[in-house]
Write an enzyme that holds these catalytic residues in place. Sequence first.
Site, PDB file in Angstrom:
ATOM      1  N   ASP A  49       8.613 -29.216  31.385  1.00 21.91           N
ATOM      2  CA  ASP A  49       7.567 -29.202  32.404  1.00 21.91           C
ATOM      3  C   ASP A  49       6.468 -30.162  31.978  1.00 21.91           C
ATOM      4  O   ASP A  49       5.975 -30.096  30.849  1.00 21.91           O
ATOM      5  CB  ASP A  49       6.992 -27.793  32.572  1.00 21.91           C
ATOM      6  CG  ASP A  49       5.908 -27.754  33.640  1.00 21.91           C
ATOM      7  OD1 ASP A  49       6.235 -28.007  34.818  1.00 21.91           O
ATOM      8  OD2 ASP A  49       4.733 -27.474  33.294  1.00 21.91           O
TER       9      ASP A  49
ATOM     10  N   GLU B 231      11.700 -32.099  36.306  1.00 20.56           N
ATOM     11  CA  GLU B 231      11.422 -32.092  37.745  1.00 20.56           C
ATOM     12  C   GLU B 231      11.482 -33.515  38.284  1.00 20.56           C
ATOM     13  O   GLU B 231      11.045 -34.463  37.630  1.00 20.56           O
ATOM     14  CB  GLU B 231      10.039 -31.497  38.009  1.00 20.56           C
ATOM     15  CG  GLU B 231       9.924 -30.029  37.655  1.00 20.56           C
ATOM     16  CD  GLU B 231       8.515 -29.514  37.818  1.00 20.56           C
ATOM     17  OE1 GLU B 231       8.329 -28.480  38.465  1.00 20.56           O
ATOM     18  OE2 GLU B 231       7.582 -30.155  37.277  1.00 20.56           O
TER      19      GLU B 231
ATOM     20  N   CYS C 188       8.822 -16.282  38.993  1.00 23.66           N
ATOM     21  CA  CYS C 188       8.878 -15.538  37.742  1.00 23.66           C
ATOM     22  C   CYS C 188      10.222 -15.811  37.063  1.00 23.66           C
ATOM     23  O   CYS C 188      11.282 -15.625  37.676  1.00 23.66           O
ATOM     24  CB  CYS C 188       8.705 -14.039  37.998  1.00 23.66           C
ATOM     25  SG  CYS C 188       8.836 -13.019  36.514  1.00 23.66           S
TER      26      CYS C 188
ATOM     27  N   CYS D 157       3.330 -12.140  36.839  1.00 25.28           N
ATOM     28  CA  CYS D 157       4.130 -11.765  37.998  1.00 25.28           C
ATOM     29  C   CYS D 157       3.545 -10.514  38.654  1.00 25.28           C
ATOM     30  O   CYS D 157       3.276  -9.512  37.977  1.00 25.28           O
ATOM     31  CB  CYS D 157       5.573 -11.523  37.578  1.00 25.28           C
ATOM     32  SG  CYS D 157       6.677 -11.090  38.946  1.00 25.28           S
TER      33      CYS D 157
ATOM     34  N   CYS E 243       6.873  -7.691  38.540  1.00 24.83           N
ATOM     35  CA  CYS E 243       7.338  -7.063  37.293  1.00 24.83           C
ATOM     36  C   CYS E 243       6.295  -7.114  36.179  1.00 24.83           C
ATOM     37  O   CYS E 243       6.591  -6.712  35.047  1.00 24.83           O
ATOM     38  CB  CYS E 243       8.636  -7.690  36.823  1.00 24.83           C
ATOM     39  SG  CYS E 243       8.457  -9.401  36.249  1.00 24.83           S
TER      40      CYS E 243
ATOM     41  N   ASP F 141       2.946 -22.999  31.969  1.00 29.36           N
ATOM     42  CA  ASP F 141       3.809 -24.160  31.724  1.00 29.36           C
ATOM     43  C   ASP F 141       5.145 -23.736  31.110  1.00 29.36           C
ATOM     44  O   ASP F 141       6.198 -24.270  31.476  1.00 29.36           O
ATOM     45  CB  ASP F 141       3.102 -25.147  30.802  1.00 29.36           C
ATOM     46  CG  ASP F 141       1.864 -25.759  31.444  1.00 29.36           C
ATOM     47  OD1 ASP F 141       1.848 -25.855  32.684  1.00 29.36           O
ATOM     48  OD2 ASP F 141       0.919 -26.120  30.720  1.00 29.36           O
TER      49      ASP F 141
END
Length: 434
Positions: free
Chosen positions: A215, A299, A366, A385, A388, A395
């Site tokens: 990332d 990405e 998540c 999240c 959960c 990151d």
Amino acid sequence: MKINKAYKFRLEPNVEQQVILNNLVGSARFVWNQMLAMSFEMFANNEFINATNLVNKIIDLKNNSDFEFLKSHSNAVSLQQKVRDLASAWSRFFDPKVHARLKENKKKIRKPKFFKLADGTEIQLRPLMPRFKRKSDGCDSIRLVQFDKYCRIEGNRVKLPNGIGLVKFRKSQDIIGTIKNVTISKKSGRWYVSFGYEREIENPIHPSKTAIGIDLGITRLISTSDDQYIKPKNSFKSNQVKLAKLQRQLSRKVLFSQNWQKQNRKIQKLHHHIANIRHDYLHKITTNISKNHAMMVVEDLKVINMSKSASGSAVQHGRNVKAKSGLNKSILDQGWGMMVDMIEYKQHWQGGLLIKINPRYTSQTCSQCQHIAKENRRSQARFECVKCTYVANADFNAARNILAAGHAVLSAEGGCGKGRPMKQKTCGLREKAT
């Protein structure tokens, strides 16, 4: 498998050799500009522009009595290669695929530029059209093919034609493979020599068996799925105060005067220094990471779109212009696009694999329960999240999602050939629930 690489070294010519080299690169720049003017005439008359048509015009240019210096201060091979580069630039301009990418990125020229033809008519210069080269740009080069015929290497010296002779260069590593061409370039007052070589090897097998997701970010240049991160260098940010001072001094000089040119060379030298820091840092981290991981997933970011200005127009003003400007500077300063390109070809050399996935929802998903919600990203650095209650660095969570999406793409495609990078437009993350 054939591998094409280039070794680049600092060239250290003496005073006499610098005079000859300056004449050679100056003649090549002159021929580029003359041929470009001729090709604009051909473009206006709807004539076909290709390498053969342009190379044949070099003889007419040399026979011109006003250009006698081309016979004694130029190299025929380097002039042909320069004209072939111009023909390649025109072929990219006429390529519809390139224009499709240009339209996708919405890249425009802010102020239209025009070129006046011999008959007095003007044509508007379009995006991707070749441009004239100026001496004040501080970047000139010539390329010589058929290395064995015109050049040779003796230790840490290279023999060049046109009476240049043996020139010392800083040979920091051995050159392995068959040298196909040599490029002599001058940038910011310094000379460089680049040897392009070709080597044929068996299909490489990557020594590692691990896979990671990567990332990209501003505070942390690289965050990996195995909870590692690399900080950025920010070479431009650390030198921008000095650069601004030099540019203010330049604005007070008379345009194109001797003092203006002297000050402009200082600015070019600093820009070159900034680029060298960035280039060196990215090479070191990408080499290290490509050696340690057989598969990497990143990405598929559109850096051009991400770094566009938010200033808007006179009718519709932009929002958060100052903050967006700082973000754009950081993205371009860190060289995201350059870094991904380096990882791609280094993985190819190592026999590894690079997969590019769609970045959609990677930061909002998540990595534990796959729940997608905008509220999961509480802040720039914290991910929590809402379903959960999983808590992690934002990151690192995104990097794990990127790796999972890469595995999904690999499974859907049924694997990929060794050493072949893969670019995939869709990823394994599910669509956001409505």
